[in-house]
Design a protein around this motif. Sequence first.
Motif: not given
Length: 643
Positions: A374, A381, A387-388, A390, A393, A448, A592
């Motif tokens: 990311s 972010c 961040p997943t 992003c 990415r 996650h 992530t």
Amino acid sequence: MRLTQQQAAEYHERGFLMLESLLDAQEVETLRAAFERDAKVPGPQVVTEDGGTEVRAVYSSHQRQQEYAGLVRDPRILAPVRQLLCDDVYVYQFKINAKPPFGGDKWAWHQDFLAWRLADGLPAPRQVNIGVFLDDVTEFNGPVIFLPGSHRRGLVREGRSASARSEQHLDPDDISLSPGQLAEYVDRHGMTSPKGPALRRAVLPGDRARLVPQHVAVRAPAADRHLQRRREPSAAGGRTPSGLRGVPGHRTAAPAGGPVLPGAVRGGVVTARAATAAATGRAVVLEEFGKPLALRTFPLPGPPAGGMVVACGYGGVCGTDLHLCQGHLDIPVPLVLGHEGLGVVRELGAGTHRDAAGTPLAAGDTVMWASSISCGVCPPCRLHREPTLCERRRTYGVNRAIADGPELSGAWADHIVLQPGTAVIKVPDGTDPLAAMSLACAGPTVAHALHERRPVRLGETVVVQGSGPVGLAAAAFARLAGAAKVVIVGGPAGRLERAADAGIGDVHLDIAGAGDPAEVLREARAAVGGDGADLVIECAGVPAAVGQGLGLARRGGSYLVIGQYTDAGDTTLNPHQIVHRQLDVVGSWAFTGAHLVEYVRLLPALTGRFGLAGLVTPFPLERHADALDAVADGSVIKAVLTS
């Protein structure tokens, strides 16, 4: 000589393969005569029965006898091994077993790779054994015995027994199976003995692990034999760490020799290991959507500063890859595919290297890596701590185009270049790579979803839609989290049977092959008490599953959607079900590096409870099209490309 697709599949499924009529009668006599000569050469390479002069085994004959030097270079030997390992090879061990029937000391049930790892520090199970019959083998002269398919379960034990007699020697009994372990494995896998005339050869698996007693004759206890722990190549071990090339048409005329020892069972055992690859790398490339993939060769660059080059032993085939090939996600092409992998660090770039858990990394370490990096500065972010999500990415095997470089930026290759910032995690010693690869993408994805998005609560009932890797990961994680009952609704039937064999799920319902899907949905609700499940997890990836899943949850329950990663189209659903049932509907996108770390941390618990390695069907890199077809038609649960 090249193995057929059916032969290669049999090798991977059963763990061994018999090839008929490999050698002719003159060649067999030539090899037998060479053995007679070599058995008389004094030295540590000749092993006798305890307390006697009768020859039990002879090592490294290929270094002294031209006939065996030719045998290990024969294309009939090398071609199938190269095909299975997808690489050049060298001779790790050469051994002729001269064990007489109904006599001599026993050889305990064991797995070869564990012995080689303990004795010589082999880092990964990438070996193939080749056994050549030099005498007819029957039930009465000590045939080798296999437990078919047991290699899929990985290592039975991680090290030597607590009662090991010496740190300086490795005794076969120190790594043998207990009677209870043997009984459990035999009950599950059965037993078989490759037998037949001397004009046959068995290709035996060093790949991963197999259970085999090298001989089953038992006599009264005698002095234990210790195998010297060796770190360097030696005459006794016959290690030859140099690439071998086939010598076309190599034959040796039969020299004069002594008579064949009566009643002795002799067979040469050659163990070949993958050799160091050249300065190029092969990779599977998506060049155009909807078109066949290409296997291409690229220069192998050095590692970037802060990054590394990893020799990819394993690259997973995910359902997402099917969608990528069909253009269901807006990605740049051409690119090397493969967003999940496991391999060995080949070279580290400049800088200090530690994995995501803080453990120092070095060349030779076995690692897995997160698929994405990311950016750290976009709103998801920086502001939303997601961040997943992003916006910039970068994902290996998904949006790293060949034109952007380096070309080797996907796991469907024999090497991958990992950039600085990649979350890399060292795989614990003794981990079966196929077990780790079984849920390599699905495991972190579910970590996650079930850790952060909607956890499973103790005692809940759970229905999982889908019996692919993501569905089975969800079912397994739900059980570890304390679910009271897990129902898997999926298909085809073969997948559900393998899930049951692996111990994943309590109830398995085939909706893919059902004449009346509505009846299967009623069965699923009934299996969790009639009112529906506390939590329904969608992992099917089929849009129509969402409408079905809303009706599987109880009023006040939750519906967690994981499987709709790519856009497979619209579907019809009744939104009244969401309101009437007062459902919490939650989505979860990707994972992530932190979720990968969590998956690797859970591997001992997962492999200790579930037969993960048995979910995997390996395919050589050249058979990428077959692997994709198998994933598409549901004939395998998890396809993994090996290189």
